[in-house]
Design a protein around this motif. Sequence first.
Motif, PDB file in Angstrom:
ATOM      1  N   GLN A 141       0.803  -1.264   0.056  1.00  0.00           N
ATOM      2  CA  GLN A 141      -0.134  -0.001  -0.071  1.00  0.00           C
ATOM      3  C   GLN A 141       0.954   1.215  -0.043  1.00  0.00           C
ATOM      4  OE1 GLN A 141      -2.468   0.529   3.300  1.00  0.00           O
ATOM      5  NE2 GLN A 141      -3.724   2.105   2.322  1.00  0.00           N
ATOM      6  N   HIS A 142       1.874   1.219   1.026  1.00  0.00           N
ATOM      7  CA  HIS A 142       2.972   2.332   0.784  1.00  0.00           C
ATOM      8  C   HIS A 142       3.556   2.803  -0.517  1.00  0.00           C
ATOM      9  CE1 HIS A 142       5.602   5.054   2.636  1.00  0.00           C
ATOM     10  NE2 HIS A 142       6.766   4.664   1.938  1.00  0.00           N
ATOM     11  N   LEU A 143       3.844   1.456  -1.155  1.00  0.00           N
ATOM     12  CA  LEU A 143       4.561   1.570  -2.447  1.00  0.00           C
ATOM     13  C   LEU A 143       3.474   2.214  -3.492  1.00  0.00           C
ATOM     14  CD1 LEU A 143       6.906   1.139  -4.583  1.00  0.00           C
ATOM     15  CD2 LEU A 143       6.095  -1.034  -4.789  1.00  0.00           C
ATOM     16  N   LEU A 144       2.442   1.900  -3.562  1.00  0.00           N
ATOM     17  CA  LEU A 144       1.337   2.174  -4.464  1.00  0.00           C
ATOM     18  C   LEU A 144       0.967   3.729  -4.309  1.00  0.00           C
ATOM     19  CD1 LEU A 144      -0.787  -0.857  -4.965  1.00  0.00           C
ATOM     20  CD2 LEU A 144       0.837   0.090  -6.420  1.00  0.00           C
ATOM     21  N   MET A 145       1.024   4.060  -2.793  1.00  0.00           N
ATOM     22  CA  MET A 145       0.529   5.445  -2.395  1.00  0.00           C
ATOM     23  C   MET A 145       1.697   6.242  -3.161  1.00  0.00           C
ATOM     24  SD  MET A 145      -2.200   5.694  -0.825  1.00  0.00           S
ATOM     25  CE  MET A 145      -2.158   7.518  -0.167  1.00  0.00           C
ATOM     26  N   ARG A 146       3.078   5.906  -2.848  1.00  0.00           N
ATOM     27  CA  ARG A 146       4.233   6.621  -3.565  1.00  0.00           C
ATOM     28  C   ARG A 146       4.376   6.678  -4.943  1.00  0.00           C
ATOM     29  NH1 ARG A 146       7.324   8.814   0.617  1.00  0.00           N
ATOM     30  NH2 ARG A 146       8.118  10.141  -1.247  1.00  0.00           N
ATOM     31  N   GLY A 178      -4.160   2.519  -4.447  1.00  0.00           N
ATOM     32  CA  GLY A 178      -4.728   1.343  -4.810  1.00  0.00           C
ATOM     33  C   GLY A 178      -5.729   0.765  -4.136  1.00  0.00           C
ATOM     34  N   SER A 179      -6.649   0.203  -4.946  1.00  0.00           N
ATOM     35  CA  SER A 179      -7.839  -0.627  -4.406  1.00  0.00           C
ATOM     36  C   SER A 179      -7.336  -1.714  -3.481  1.00  0.00           C
ATOM     37  CB  SER A 179      -8.841  -1.140  -5.493  1.00  0.00           C
ATOM     38  OG  SER A 179      -8.140  -2.012  -6.131  1.00  0.00           O
ATOM     39  N   PRO A 180      -8.396  -2.091  -2.586  1.00  0.00           N
ATOM     40  CA  PRO A 180      -7.895  -3.346  -1.832  1.00  0.00           C
ATOM     41  C   PRO A 180      -7.437  -4.612  -2.619  1.00  0.00           C
ATOM     42  CG  PRO A 180     -10.000  -2.330  -0.815  1.00  0.00           C
ATOM     43  CD  PRO A 180      -9.440  -1.403  -2.309  1.00  0.00           C
ATOM     44  N   ALA A 181      -8.244  -4.694  -3.900  1.00  0.00           N
ATOM     45  CA  ALA A 181      -7.609  -5.805  -4.552  1.00  0.00           C
ATOM     46  C   ALA A 181      -6.390  -5.620  -5.253  1.00  0.00           C
ATOM     47  CB  ALA A 181      -8.683  -6.080  -5.846  1.00  0.00           C
ATOM     48  N   GLU A 182      -6.106  -4.347  -5.769  1.00  0.00           N
ATOM     49  CA  GLU A 182      -4.900  -4.104  -6.334  1.00  0.00           C
ATOM     50  C   GLU A 182      -3.493  -4.221  -5.049  1.00  0.00           C
ATOM     51  OE1 GLU A 182      -5.975  -0.792  -9.637  1.00  0.00           O
ATOM     52  OE2 GLU A 182      -5.547  -0.099  -7.943  1.00  0.00           O
ATOM     53  N   ILE A 183      -3.803  -3.676  -4.099  1.00  0.00           N
ATOM     54  CA  ILE A 183      -2.968  -3.897  -2.829  1.00  0.00           C
ATOM     55  C   ILE A 183      -2.697  -5.459  -2.626  1.00  0.00           C
ATOM     56  CG2 ILE A 183      -2.448  -3.373  -0.427  1.00  0.00           C
ATOM     57  CD1 ILE A 183      -4.164  -0.910  -1.059  1.00  0.00           C
ATOM     58  N   ALA A 184      -3.756  -6.039  -2.535  1.00  0.00           N
ATOM     59  CA  ALA A 184      -3.469  -7.654  -2.349  1.00  0.00           C
ATOM     60  C   ALA A 184      -2.528  -8.275  -3.383  1.00  0.00           C
ATOM     61  CB  ALA A 184      -4.702  -8.361  -2.013  1.00  0.00           C
ATOM     62  N   ALA A 185      -3.077  -7.770  -4.501  1.00  0.00           N
ATOM     63  CA  ALA A 185      -2.242  -8.267  -5.842  1.00  0.00           C
ATOM     64  C   ALA A 185      -0.915  -7.888  -5.830  1.00  0.00           C
ATOM     65  CB  ALA A 185      -2.854  -7.953  -7.250  1.00  0.00           C
ATOM     66  N   ALA A 186      -0.538  -6.766  -5.498  1.00  0.00           N
ATOM     67  CA  ALA A 186       0.746  -6.293  -5.232  1.00  0.00           C
ATOM     68  C   ALA A 186       1.575  -6.935  -3.978  1.00  0.00           C
ATOM     69  CB  ALA A 186       0.951  -4.895  -4.882  1.00  0.00           C
ATOM     70  N   ALA A 187       0.690  -7.002  -3.072  1.00  0.00           N
ATOM     71  CA  ALA A 187       1.458  -7.953  -1.934  1.00  0.00           C
ATOM     72  C   ALA A 187       1.894  -9.261  -2.015  1.00  0.00           C
ATOM     73  CB  ALA A 187       0.485  -7.701  -0.672  1.00  0.00           C
ATOM     74  N   GLU A 246       9.155  -3.502 -11.057  1.00  0.00           N
ATOM     75  CA  GLU A 246       9.205  -3.922 -12.470  1.00  0.00           C
ATOM     76  C   GLU A 246       7.777  -3.526 -13.099  1.00  0.00           C
ATOM     77  OE1 GLU A 246      11.779  -4.482 -14.493  1.00  0.00           O
ATOM     78  OE2 GLU A 246      12.991  -4.165 -12.826  1.00  0.00           O
ATOM     79  N   LEU A 247       6.801  -4.008 -12.614  1.00  0.00           N
ATOM     80  CA  LEU A 247       5.490  -3.507 -13.344  1.00  0.00           C
ATOM     81  C   LEU A 247       5.216  -1.982 -13.101  1.00  0.00           C
ATOM     82  CD1 LEU A 247       2.804  -4.736 -14.241  1.00  0.00           C
ATOM     83  CD2 LEU A 247       1.932  -4.772 -11.823  1.00  0.00           C
ATOM     84  N   LEU A 248       5.290  -1.383 -11.987  1.00  0.00           N
ATOM     85  CA  LEU A 248       5.369   0.099 -12.134  1.00  0.00           C
ATOM     86  C   LEU A 248       6.232   0.696 -13.028  1.00  0.00           C
ATOM     87  CD1 LEU A 248       5.351   0.372  -8.358  1.00  0.00           C
ATOM     88  CD2 LEU A 248       3.214   0.761  -9.856  1.00  0.00           C
ATOM     89  N   LEU A 249       7.279   0.145 -13.406  1.00  0.00           N
ATOM     90  CA  LEU A 249       8.216   0.994 -14.296  1.00  0.00           C
ATOM     91  C   LEU A 249       8.295   0.353 -15.802  1.00  0.00           C
ATOM     92  CD1 LEU A 249      11.499   1.051 -12.014  1.00  0.00           C
ATOM     93  CD2 LEU A 249       9.856   2.799 -12.572  1.00  0.00           C
ATOM     94  N   ALA A 250       7.179  -0.695 -16.124  1.00  0.00           N
ATOM     95  CA  ALA A 250       7.288  -1.111 -17.497  1.00  0.00           C
ATOM     96  C   ALA A 250       6.769  -0.142 -18.346  1.00  0.00           C
ATOM     97  CB  ALA A 250       6.234  -2.271 -17.228  1.00  0.00           C
ATOM     98  N   ASP A 251       7.211  -0.248 -19.684  1.00  0.00           N
ATOM     99  CA  ASP A 251       6.794   0.578 -20.659  1.00  0.00           C
ATOM    100  C   ASP A 251       5.303   0.518 -20.857  1.00  0.00           C
ATOM    101  OD1 ASP A 251       8.921   2.112 -20.739  1.00  0.00           O
ATOM    102  OD2 ASP A 251       9.756   0.629 -22.411  1.00  0.00           O
TER     103      ASP A 251
END
Length: 130
Positions: free
Chosen positions: A38-43, A48-57, A66-71
């Motif tokens: 959650q902290h990473l997605l906030m920064r 992120g939605s709860p589903a996005e946070i759970a998927a990221a975790a 890598e996903l955040l920096l992908a083209d």
Amino acid sequence: MENRIPLNYHYVSKYAHLRYPRTRLHASGTTWGPAQAQHLLMRAAFGGSPAEIAAAASQSREAIVELLLADAPLPPPPGEWVTEPYITRGLTDEQRKELRRLNRQRFGELIAWWLNLLLQTPYNLREKMV
């Protein structure tokens, strides 16, 4: 004259834990879970939605970075007018007035397009950086 730390330093250091809670987010840390995701997605994005946070975790820290920096492919432009030449010389007063009205309309379209892009893009690091 004695070496003294400025008074505001003591205030900042005394209450720093209230503003900056200690979390183990550095690269060498072993903790990676929903709070860190959650902290990473906030920064890096706009949260992120709860589903996005759970998927990221559920992924590794390296994989989500890598996903955040992908083209990502460039989005379609807000309108065909973005490629039109912008000519202001030699216009009459009435033409200038019409151009200003058109520019206000296009600016509103651009803002709506960008906000919609922010809402529709799942990981929008590029838009946050802009």
